[in-house]
Design an enzyme around this catalytic site. Structure first.
Site, PDB file in Angstrom:
ATOM      1  N   CYS A  82      10.588  -2.905  15.402  1.00 46.98           N
ATOM      2  CA  CYS A  82       9.164  -2.846  15.070  1.00 46.98           C
ATOM      3  C   CYS A  82       8.921  -3.029  13.574  1.00 46.98           C
ATOM      4  CB  CYS A  82       8.570  -1.564  15.610  1.00 46.98           C
ATOM      5  SG  CYS A  82       7.625  -0.588  14.504  1.00 46.98           S
ATOM      6  N   CYS A 427      -1.369   2.787  -3.552  1.00 49.39           N
ATOM      7  CA  CYS A 427      -0.362   2.807  -2.477  1.00 49.39           C
ATOM      8  C   CYS A 427       0.645   1.674  -2.707  1.00 49.39           C
ATOM      9  CB  CYS A 427      -1.025   2.687  -1.108  1.00 49.39           C
ATOM     10  SG  CYS A 427      -2.054   1.246  -0.951  1.00 49.39           S
TER      11      CYS A 427
END
Ligand SMILES: C[S@@+](CC[C@H](N)C(=O)[O-])C[C@H]1O[C@@H](n2cnc3c(N)ncnc32)[C@H](O)[C@@H]1O
Length: 472
Positions: A82, A427
């Site tokens: 993933c 971020c």
């Protein structure tokens, strides 16, 4: 004539020494850097080179000789597929070490400005089931496992899937039946949606043509117990209504059931509107004694518990006084601005998603805050000289841009405004380092505080405090 195939390059006994950007680990072979995913510093491995560049190779593991003492067993069955939790096989303490190091590396190599010793990273209380927002994609041609291949042609395998994009494959979806970053309810909702849609033969999206009824499923939860489900579809019809009605009955915990119509070729949602099917059209979040209404498509920090710690750290580092005017750039639903309002003379928030700004206004009212003002629009267009003249010169600017960082024009504007203090929340320490480098001739970096919002991923949130240099 058949072209001669070049032999594979195999590197034996490669010691993995570091964890690099994008979550990929690093070893050194002769004078080259070797990037290897899904290993842990301290591992000794044999690797096969899959991409050759002059200064580096990309490689994959073919054998492990020594397992690092920092390894743990990854608990996700989709690990290595993933791409979401690249560090799930590394113990959490070491993850924190490498996140902090990422900040230092970016500041040193990209920023090249002086900065003080970076504070210890603030760790996350929850390391699983911490995400309050998950976005899944429907596909009528999901990724198939080798074991399924021979049954596909015979029509024995259902190729519909609901899950995450394979890393760097826009049209391949990994069907997800369990995600450890989400709580049990979220997992149950996603699996129930998939089963209902398959049973009722509702069409899943063809990702090449963007046709098919079902496109995305977004599940959001909040610290107050709210649960929002948003179904993204190409049209609202009886099948969609049937699915929403099924969810309403099966999951009374859902407080907002919404849908979004998207007929564009891309799945960006900032220009779309969420329509209510039942329940509220917002989520309620809590930070200390403040309540925040979050619009369905508006940003909120994805780890609610850590959001509280992040905002506490921002508040401490901003050192707001009752005489201060504070600008909160990229304010989202006004969270940082409103956390500061009671300590400041006035706070101003700027954000381009209009519904988020509406929510910010409502949040001010909800919390009986009268000294907060919010403006909607692109930062480049809003933060002008006239705006500053009208709203007052800020003593402090808090800026919390998306991953891409600030537009160069916004950075230039900060250099014109020259507040005493800039608190830069990011971020993405790479773009943060780039932007601070542009400010560094006028500002000194006083404190650097990383915060872990995203355990098991390589992502790190970072706060940098910049103080205006004295004139002499
Ligand atoms: C990282 S989020 C920060 C949100 C807020 N500070 C918080 O903690 O919830 C970045 C925000 O910037 C907004 N944004 C992105 N690009 C923008 C732009 N060019 N102008 C104004 N706002 C923008 C996004 O909509 C998003 O709400």
């Amino acid at each position: 004539m058949q072209r001669k195939q070049k032999p594979n390059i195999i590197i034996n006994n490669l010691l993995i020494t570091d964890a690099g950007s994008e979550g990929v680990c690093i070893g050194k072979y002769e004078d080259r850097i070797i990037f290897v995913p899904y290993v842990v510093p301290g591992d000794v491995v044999d690797v096969k080179v899959i991409k050759k560049k002059k200064s580096y190779y990309r490689a994959v593991v073919i054998a492990v000789h020594t397992y690092s003492l920092d390894r743990v067993i990854s608990r996700c069955k989709y690990f290595e597929m993933c791409g979401g939790c690249k560090w799930q096989n590394m113990n959490y303490e070491r993850q924190l070490h490498y996140k902090r190091k990422q900040v230092i590396d970016n500041f040193q190599h990209i920023g090249k400005f002086e900065f003080p010793e970076v504070n210890p990273i603030i760790s996350s209380e929850l390391i699983f089931a911490y995400r309050n927002k998950m976005e899944y994609t429907f596909s009528n041609k999901r990724w198939l496992y080798e074991s399924e291949m021979q049954d596909v042609d015979a029509g024995l395998v259902d190729t519909n899937g609901l899950g995450f994009h394979f890393p760097s494959m826009f049209n391949k979806i990994l069907d997800i039946h369990h995600c450890d970053l989400h709580d049990e309810l979220g997992n149950d909702i996603r699996n129930s949606v998939r089963k209902y849609a398959i049973d009722k033969k509702i069409s899943f999206c063809n990702l090449r043509t963007q046709s098919g009824l079902l496109r995305n499923l977004i599940i959001r939860t909040s610290s107050t117990g709210d649960v929002m489900v948003i179904l993204v579809v190409t049209e609202f019809n009886q099948e969609v209504e049937g699915l929403l009605s099924f969810l309403k009955q099966k999951f009374p915990q859902i407080t907002s059931l919404m849908y979004v119509k998207n007929i564009k070729m891309n799945s960006s949602m900032t220009d779309l509107v969420a329509e209510g099917y039942s329940g509220n059209d917002f989520l309620m979040e809590e930070v200390g004694d403040l309540k925040f209404k979050i619009a369905p498509l508006a940003f909120y920090q994805t780890n609610s518990k850590q959001a509280v710690k992040l905002y506490e750290a921002v508040l401490r580092l901003a050192d707001v006084k009752k005489t201060h005017t504070v600008y909160d750039l990229y304010t989202g639903a006004g969270t940082i601005a409103l956390c500061m309002a009671k300590y400041a003379k006035k706070v101003i928030g700027i954000e381009y998603i209009e519904s988020a700004v509406e929510a910010a206004h409502e949040n001010a009212t909800l919390n009986h805050i009268e000294n907060a003002h919010f403006f909607a629009g692109d930062m480049v267009d809003i933060l002008t000289d006239e705006f500053v003249a009208l709203n007052g010169l800020p003593d402090i600017i808090v800026t919390d841009p998306p991953r891409a960082g600030m537009h160069p024009k916004v950075v230039s504007q900060l250099l014109k405004i020259m507040p005493q203090r800039i608190v830069y929340v990011s971020c993405n320490p790479a773009t943060q380092a780039r932007d601070i480098a542009l400010l560094a001739h006028k500002y000194v970096v006083k404190e650097v505080q990383p915060v872990d919002m995203f355990p098991h991923t390589h992502h790190v949130e970072n706060i940098a405090v910049l103080i205006k240099r004295s004139q002499d």
